[in-house]
Write a protein that holds these residues in place. Structure first.
Motif, PDB file in Angstrom:
ATOM      1  N   LEU A   1     -54.718 -43.600  22.682  1.00 21.94           N
ATOM      2  CA  LEU A   1     -53.990 -42.412  23.202  1.00 21.94           C
ATOM      3  C   LEU A   1     -52.867 -41.942  22.599  1.00 21.94           C
ATOM      4  CD1 LEU A   1     -54.817 -40.578  25.427  1.00 21.94           C
ATOM      5  CD2 LEU A   1     -53.621 -41.477  27.136  1.00 21.94           C
ATOM      6  N   ASP A   2     -51.933 -42.908  22.415  1.00 24.69           N
ATOM      7  CA  ASP A   2     -50.816 -42.562  21.804  1.00 24.69           C
ATOM      8  C   ASP A   2     -51.053 -41.885  20.240  1.00 24.69           C
ATOM      9  OD1 ASP A   2     -48.921 -43.369  23.494  1.00 24.69           O
ATOM     10  OD2 ASP A   2     -48.427 -45.230  22.764  1.00 24.69           O
ATOM     11  N   SER A   3     -51.929 -42.471  19.585  1.00 25.82           N
ATOM     12  CA  SER A   3     -52.453 -42.088  18.158  1.00 25.82           C
ATOM     13  C   SER A   3     -52.875 -40.747  18.236  1.00 25.82           C
ATOM     14  CB  SER A   3     -53.254 -43.179  17.566  1.00 25.82           C
ATOM     15  OG  SER A   3     -53.429 -42.892  16.056  1.00 25.82           O
ATOM     16  N   CYS A   4     -53.849 -40.283  19.232  1.00 21.75           N
ATOM     17  CA  CYS A   4     -54.515 -38.998  19.334  1.00 21.75           C
ATOM     18  C   CYS A   4     -53.285 -38.098  19.547  1.00 21.75           C
ATOM     19  CB  CYS A   4     -55.451 -38.969  20.293  1.00 21.75           C
ATOM     20  SG  CYS A   4     -57.158 -39.348  19.923  1.00 21.75           S
ATOM     21  N   ASP A   5     -52.344 -38.532  20.470  1.00 22.17           N
ATOM     22  CA  ASP A   5     -51.318 -37.374  20.900  1.00 22.17           C
ATOM     23  C   ASP A   5     -50.222 -37.205  19.519  1.00 22.17           C
ATOM     24  OD1 ASP A   5     -52.028 -37.018  23.476  1.00 22.17           O
ATOM     25  OD2 ASP A   5     -50.770 -38.574  24.183  1.00 22.17           O
ATOM     26  N   MET A   6     -50.286 -38.012  18.922  1.00 21.31           N
ATOM     27  CA  MET A   6     -49.482 -38.103  17.637  1.00 21.31           C
ATOM     28  C   MET A   6     -49.981 -37.339  16.719  1.00 21.31           C
ATOM     29  SD  MET A   6     -47.417 -41.918  17.136  1.00 21.31           S
ATOM     30  CE  MET A   6     -48.687 -42.757  17.248  1.00 21.31           C
ATOM     31  N   ALA A   7     -51.380 -37.338  16.429  1.00 25.32           N
ATOM     32  CA  ALA A   7     -52.173 -36.663  15.684  1.00 25.32           C
ATOM     33  C   ALA A   7     -52.100 -35.044  15.845  1.00 25.32           C
ATOM     34  CB  ALA A   7     -53.556 -36.901  15.707  1.00 25.32           C
ATOM     35  N   LEU A   8     -52.119 -34.629  17.274  1.00 23.30           N
ATOM     36  CA  LEU A   8     -52.107 -33.287  17.649  1.00 23.30           C
ATOM     37  C   LEU A   8     -50.612 -32.667  17.095  1.00 23.30           C
ATOM     38  CD1 LEU A   8     -53.896 -33.745  20.880  1.00 23.30           C
ATOM     39  CD2 LEU A   8     -54.765 -32.357  18.863  1.00 23.30           C
ATOM     40  N   ILE A   9     -49.603 -33.454  17.058  1.00 24.36           N
ATOM     41  CA  ILE A   9     -48.236 -33.004  16.666  1.00 24.36           C
ATOM     42  C   ILE A   9     -48.087 -33.312  15.525  1.00 24.36           C
ATOM     43  CG2 ILE A   9     -47.564 -32.731  19.166  1.00 24.36           C
ATOM     44  CD1 ILE A   9     -45.701 -35.414  18.350  1.00 24.36           C
ATOM     45  N   GLY A  10     -48.829 -33.910  14.508  1.00 22.21           N
ATOM     46  CA  GLY A  10     -48.604 -34.316  13.426  1.00 22.21           C
ATOM     47  C   GLY A  10     -48.552 -33.107  12.095  1.00 22.21           C
ATOM     48  N   ASP A  11     -49.059 -33.297  10.895  1.00 13.93           N
ATOM     49  CA  ASP A  11     -48.862 -32.548   9.808  1.00 13.93           C
ATOM     50  C   ASP A  11     -49.839 -31.587   9.918  1.00 13.93           C
ATOM     51  OD1 ASP A  11     -50.982 -33.957   8.671  1.00 13.93           O
ATOM     52  OD2 ASP A  11     -50.034 -34.541   7.103  1.00 13.93           O
ATOM     53  N   GLN A  12     -50.872 -31.616  10.703  1.00 15.63           N
ATOM     54  CA  GLN A  12     -52.297 -30.895  10.687  1.00 15.63           C
ATOM     55  C   GLN A  12     -53.150 -30.705   9.588  1.00 15.63           C
ATOM     56  OE1 GLN A  12     -52.634 -29.300  13.917  1.00 15.63           O
ATOM     57  NE2 GLN A  12     -50.984 -30.668  14.303  1.00 15.63           N
ATOM     58  N   GLN A  13     -52.894 -31.920   8.883  1.00 15.97           N
ATOM     59  CA  GLN A  13     -54.072 -31.941   7.603  1.00 15.97           C
ATOM     60  C   GLN A  13     -55.171 -32.698   8.248  1.00 15.97           C
ATOM     61  OE1 GLN A  13     -53.539 -30.827   4.443  1.00 15.97           O
ATOM     62  NE2 GLN A  13     -51.847 -29.555   5.485  1.00 15.97           N
ATOM     63  N   TRP A  14     -56.364 -32.058   8.076  1.00 15.86           N
ATOM     64  CA  TRP A  14     -57.472 -32.640   8.953  1.00 15.86           C
ATOM     65  C   TRP A  14     -58.467 -33.189   8.013  1.00 15.86           C
ATOM     66  CZ3 TRP A  14     -56.360 -34.289  13.677  1.00 15.86           C
ATOM     67  CH2 TRP A  14     -55.470 -33.653  14.460  1.00 15.86           C
ATOM     68  N   GLY A  15     -58.490 -32.514   6.831  1.00 23.58           N
ATOM     69  CA  GLY A  15     -59.430 -33.208   5.717  1.00 23.58           C
ATOM     70  C   GLY A  15     -60.603 -32.055   6.094  1.00 23.58           C
ATOM     71  N   PHE A  16     -61.798 -32.589   6.124  1.00 20.85           N
ATOM     72  CA  PHE A  16     -63.227 -32.118   6.557  1.00 20.85           C
ATOM     73  C   PHE A  16     -63.418 -31.562   7.829  1.00 20.85           C
ATOM     74  CE2 PHE A  16     -64.795 -33.971   2.512  1.00 20.85           C
ATOM     75  CZ  PHE A  16     -64.765 -32.990   1.839  1.00 20.85           C
ATOM     76  N   SER A  17     -62.368 -32.323   8.842  1.00 17.67           N
ATOM     77  CA  SER A  17     -62.359 -32.150  10.245  1.00 17.67           C
ATOM     78  C   SER A  17     -61.544 -31.095  10.589  1.00 17.67           C
ATOM     79  CB  SER A  17     -61.954 -33.542  10.629  1.00 17.67           C
ATOM     80  OG  SER A  17     -62.195 -33.627  12.143  1.00 17.67           O
ATOM     81  N   GLY A  18     -61.052 -31.350  11.838  1.00 18.82           N
ATOM     82  CA  GLY A  18     -60.336 -30.355  12.469  1.00 18.82           C
ATOM     83  C   GLY A  18     -59.598 -30.634  13.546  1.00 18.82           C
ATOM     84  N   GLN A  19     -58.746 -29.995  14.522  1.00 16.57           N
ATOM     85  CA  GLN A  19     -58.037 -30.646  15.562  1.00 16.57           C
ATOM     86  C   GLN A  19     -59.174 -31.043  16.683  1.00 16.57           C
ATOM     87  OE1 GLN A  19     -55.425 -28.253  18.323  1.00 16.57           O
ATOM     88  NE2 GLN A  19     -54.063 -28.651  16.823  1.00 16.57           N
ATOM     89  N   VAL A  20     -60.363 -30.260  16.634  1.00 21.38           N
ATOM     90  CA  VAL A  20     -61.349 -30.859  17.643  1.00 21.38           C
ATOM     91  C   VAL A  20     -61.408 -32.298  17.406  1.00 21.38           C
ATOM     92  CG1 VAL A  20     -63.771 -30.904  17.930  1.00 21.38           C
ATOM     93  CG2 VAL A  20     -62.459 -28.488  17.651  1.00 21.38           C
ATOM     94  N   LEU A  21     -61.277 -33.106  16.318  1.00 22.88           N
ATOM     95  CA  LEU A  21     -61.545 -34.375  16.278  1.00 22.88           C
ATOM     96  C   LEU A  21     -60.493 -35.232  17.216  1.00 22.88           C
ATOM     97  CD1 LEU A  21     -62.928 -36.830  14.590  1.00 22.88           C
ATOM     98  CD2 LEU A  21     -60.931 -36.785  12.995  1.00 22.88           C
ATOM     99  N   ALA A  22     -59.272 -34.676  17.175  1.00 25.42           N
ATOM    100  CA  ALA A  22     -58.313 -35.289  17.864  1.00 25.42           C
ATOM    101  C   ALA A  22     -58.680 -35.177  19.377  1.00 25.42           C
ATOM    102  CB  ALA A  22     -56.940 -34.823  17.293  1.00 25.42           C
ATOM    103  N   TRP A  23     -58.885 -34.000  19.947  1.00 30.11           N
ATOM    104  CA  TRP A  23     -59.066 -33.626  21.260  1.00 30.11           C
ATOM    105  C   TRP A  23     -60.381 -34.496  21.778  1.00 30.11           C
ATOM    106  CZ3 TRP A  23     -55.394 -31.929  24.145  1.00 30.11           C
ATOM    107  CH2 TRP A  23     -54.500 -31.102  23.723  1.00 30.11           C
TER     108      TRP A  23
END
Length: 233
Positions: free
Chosen positions: A140-162
């Motif tokens: 959960l910590d890691s996902c929360d950190m992803a959402l406030i990270g550098d917003q580099q998602w490769g072929f994915s998007g923020q949907v992956l983290a949510w």
């Protein structure tokens, strides 16, 4: 997330990095080229010019597009040529995930984060793997950190983290929070099938009627529905 929560998450990310609990390296050729040209940090100051960039990119693309053991071998070849590119570690971890080598995949994602500690894709992938391994608070910590990270998602998007965040919350039986995460996913992409399926599962657990129609008509919730896991890209 509230401002205070985001600050706490950011501080935890810094703490993890300084403590060395996040290990090393993105998912696109463009990111790989950027790293290969020396825009990524390198341990012990090792210069990026000491490797064959064309050969590295060849194996990087092979890793990205091949399947099975061939893909894994290509990823490993790219990492032999240059182990200091976050994207290469991410793709390596994804291939290991496909082979259900979850502990090794986690190491690859953590290697990516040693090179790029605020790398959103790496943090979201780490969240997914930690959930599979049953390490839910860390996930959960890691996902929360992803959402406030550098917003580099490769072929994915923020949907992956949510979605990964919601999956973790399902495991923690925090269903209202999980539902909110999947609603965030669907606000970004209303056609995301995984988010639709997850939302259906959570609404059933909350004894609520789902008035929407998931795009995957063959999806049937079962006692094992909480085992649905997103492949981290």
């Amino acid at each position: 997330m509230k401002g205070g929560d985001m600050k706490c998450i950011a501080l935890r990310l810094i703490t993890l990095f300084l403590a060395g609990s996040i290990f090393l390296n993105g998912s696109s050729a463009a990111m790989a080229l950027s790293s290969a040209d020396g825009h990524s940090s390198h341990p012990q100051g090792e210069p990026s010019s000491t490797f064959d960039k064309a050969e590295f990119l060849y194996w990087f693309k092979q890793c990205e597009h091949l399947q099975g053991q061939e893909a894994l071998a290509a990823c490993e070849q790219a990492l032999k040529i240059n182990p200091h590119v976050a994207a290469a570690w991410i793709n390596h971890g994804q291939k290991l995930f496909n082979f259900r080598q979850y502990t090794k995949a986690l190491i690859s994602f953590e290697n990516a984060l040693l090179l790029k500690p605020d790398y959103s894709l790496g943090l979201a992938n780490r969240c997914g793997i930690l959930t599979v391994l049953g390490r839910y608070p860390e996930a959960l910590d890691s996902c929360d950190m992803a959402l406030i990270g550098d917003q580099q998602w490769g072929f994915s998007g923020q949907v992956l983290a949510w979605n990964n965040r919601g999956d973790t919350l399902i495991k923690l039986e925090r269903y209202e929070e999980a539902l909110a995460s999947f609603q965030k996913s669907l606000a970004i992409d209303p056609n995301d099938v995984a988010a639709q399926q997850y939302r259906h599962v959570v609404l059933k657990k909350l004894n609520r009627r789902d008035h929407s129609q998931p795009q995957a008509p063959g999806f049937i919730p079962s006692q094992q529905e909480s085992q649905i896991a997103l492949v981290p890209y």
